[in-house]
Design an enzyme around this catalytic site. Structure first.
Site, PDB file in Angstrom:
ATOM      1  N   GLY A  16      -2.167  37.145   8.551  1.00 54.62           N
ATOM      2  CA  GLY A  16      -0.993  36.020   8.742  1.00 54.62           C
ATOM      3  C   GLY A  16      -1.034  35.134   7.576  1.00 54.62           C
ATOM      4  N   THR A  18       1.195  34.623   5.419  1.00 56.05           N
ATOM      5  CA  THR A  18       2.689  34.211   4.919  1.00 56.05           C
ATOM      6  C   THR A  18       3.080  33.143   5.830  1.00 56.05           C
ATOM      7  OG1 THR A  18       3.920  36.014   5.915  1.00 56.05           O
ATOM      8  CG2 THR A  18       3.027  36.258   3.418  1.00 56.05           C
ATOM      9  N   GLY A  19       2.330  33.117   7.254  1.00 51.13           N
ATOM     10  CA  GLY A  19       2.703  32.184   8.300  1.00 51.13           C
ATOM     11  C   GLY A  19       2.796  30.715   7.977  1.00 51.13           C
ATOM     12  N   ILE A  21       0.959  28.139   8.872  1.00 45.54           N
ATOM     13  CA  ILE A  21      -0.563  27.656   8.448  1.00 45.54           C
ATOM     14  C   ILE A  21      -1.047  28.597   7.530  1.00 45.54           C
ATOM     15  CG2 ILE A  21      -2.026  28.369  10.182  1.00 45.54           C
ATOM     16  CD1 ILE A  21      -1.994  24.794   8.605  1.00 45.54           C
ATOM     17  N   GLY A  22      -0.876  29.812   7.705  1.00 41.75           N
ATOM     18  CA  GLY A  22      -1.603  30.961   6.976  1.00 41.75           C
ATOM     19  C   GLY A  22      -1.236  30.673   5.323  1.00 41.75           C
ATOM     20  N   LYS A 138      -6.896  31.703  23.269  1.00 41.01           N
ATOM     21  CA  LYS A 138      -7.854  31.502  22.376  1.00 41.01           C
ATOM     22  C   LYS A 138      -9.141  31.657  22.848  1.00 41.01           C
ATOM     23  CE  LYS A 138      -4.830  29.018  18.926  1.00 41.01           C
ATOM     24  NZ  LYS A 138      -4.505  27.971  18.276  1.00 41.01           N
ATOM     25  N   ARG A 142     -12.696  33.502  21.534  1.00 41.43           N
ATOM     26  CA  ARG A 142     -13.775  32.977  21.020  1.00 41.43           C
ATOM     27  C   ARG A 142     -14.934  33.670  22.101  1.00 41.43           C
ATOM     28  NH1 ARG A 142     -13.987  26.312  20.877  1.00 41.43           N
ATOM     29  NH2 ARG A 142     -12.571  25.983  19.215  1.00 41.43           N
TER      30      ARG A 142
END
Ligand SMILES: NC(=O)c1ccc[n+]([C@@H]2O[C@H](COP(=O)([O-])OP(=O)(O)OC[C@H]3O[C@@H](n4cnc5c(N)ncnc54)[C@H](OP(=O)(O)O)[C@@H]3O)[C@@H](O)[C@H]2O)c1
Length: 323
Positions: A16, A18-19, A21-22, A138, A142
């Site tokens: 990810g 180029t996303g 936040i990536g 998420k 975890r």
């Protein structure tokens, strides 16, 4: 969670990359490339074509570009070779698929650390967190990491981004204004409650810096939810800073009470609106679900490197004016 002692995070695979936040995380990792032995990104063929110039720049910086399908186990296994740490920054629509990425990482002898795509709200803030709809996927990731016997993990928890891109907290939220907005072009804001709820924010630039510090402080960040931030502030303080930096005049302001926000949230979920998550997150943030009286920056030497409210507002004005 592995039983072994901490191992350094030196050979990185970013998924990810180029996303939203990536790209910030990747930029900071590349800026610090001397601290790592290998930097690779795993990207889809579509992105490889659509973002060719961005990918080429990374290649020029010495980043290994691995093209494949993140849902194809063989592609992922190949990408995992000669990697010790996976940094995932996949978008919300593929969060749950990380359970499989974790399983494959746990089977890859060289990999010992996994950073799942978090970089947001603290999904285990309190007892109520377990039932929040946006947290469910998420939380599953975890759980998969805690069950993985050969992997350590790091959850980088940042709160909302203090940035001006559309939909972000310091941005013009045109689609659902009532959920809160800071609109530079129209000098207009919508604040939650009376504007006094305290929220911990991280700028996207700082998310990148703090991920690098988590990687270079492998022992301190091992098997932890690192609750980091740039600063803690209120809607009223943010507005004051926007007014100061846009000529000093008062902006047009309206308010959405917490009760109205909750009502809008319920209506959005009932109607199956894609922006229902926005209302839920804004409500969680307003209720203090991302407020850290003691932040974890100090564990990774991240206290003095972060930006201020004034920095964030200046950048948000620049971003909003460039759109
Ligand atoms: N704190 C906040 O305010 C805030 C705001 C936004 C997001 N976040 C969090 O930040 C994390 C990353 O979100 P983002 O908005 O940065 O992500 P994004 O830009 O939507 O997507 C990141 C990457 O995920 C991969 N991806 C997306 N859809 C895919 C699909 N269907 N199949 C395979 N790969 C796919 C793509 O990588 P390739 O094309 O390279 O394969 C894409 O570049 C999430 O955990 C999100 O919850 C936090």
């Amino acid at each position: 969670m592995s039983q072994a002692g901490s191992l350094p995070c030196k050979k990185l695979l970013i998924i990810g990359a180029t996303g939203l936040i990536g790209s910030r995380i990747t930029q900071e990792i590349v800026r610090n490339k001397s601290k790592f032995d290998r930097i690779a990104i795993f990207t889809s063929p579509g992105t490889y074509e659509a973002k060719a110039s961005e990918v080429d720049k990374l290649k020029d910086e010495g980043v290994d570009i691995i093209v494949g399908d993140v849902t194809n186990s063989e592609d992922v296994k190949k990408a995992y070779q000669d990697i010790d740490t996976v940094v995932s920054a996949v978008g919300r629509n593929v969060i749950e698929h990380q359970v499989e990425l974790v399983r494959l990482a746990n089977e890859t002898p060289s990999i010992h650390r996994f950073f799942p795509s978090e970089y947001g709200t603290d999904i285990e803030y309190g007892p109520a967190s377990a039932n929040e709809k946006p947290h469910q996927k998420k939380l599953k990731v975890r759980a998969a990491l805690q069950a993985a016997d050969k992997l350590d993990y790091t959850y980088v928890v940042t709160g909302p981004y203090a940035d001006g891109n559309p939909g972000l907290y310091f941005g013009a939220n045109k689609a659902v204004k009532e959920a809160g907005t800071f609109d530079v072009k129209n000098k207009e804001a919508v604040l939650i409650g009376e504007g006094n709820f305290r929220i911990s924010f991280t700028t996207m630039k700082d998310v990148g810096k703090l991920v690098v510090l988590a990687l270079t402080h492998a022992e301190a960040s091992r098997n932890k939810a690192l609750r980091v931030n740039s600063f803690t502030t209120t809607d009223s303080e943010i507005l004051k800073e926007f007014e100061k930096q846009t000529g000093g005049q008062q902006w047009g302001v309206s308010y959405t009470s917490l009760d109205t926000l909750k009502k809008l949230e319920q209506e959005a979920w009932d109607a199956g609106k894609p922006y229902a998550t926005v209302f839920t997150l804004r409500r969680i943030w307003a209720e203090g679900g991302t407020l850290y009286e003691i932040r974890d920056n100090h564990f990774i030497d991240g206290d003095d490197v972060v930006e201020t409210l004034a920095d964030a507002v200046a950048e948000a004005i620049r971003v909003q004016n460039s759109i």
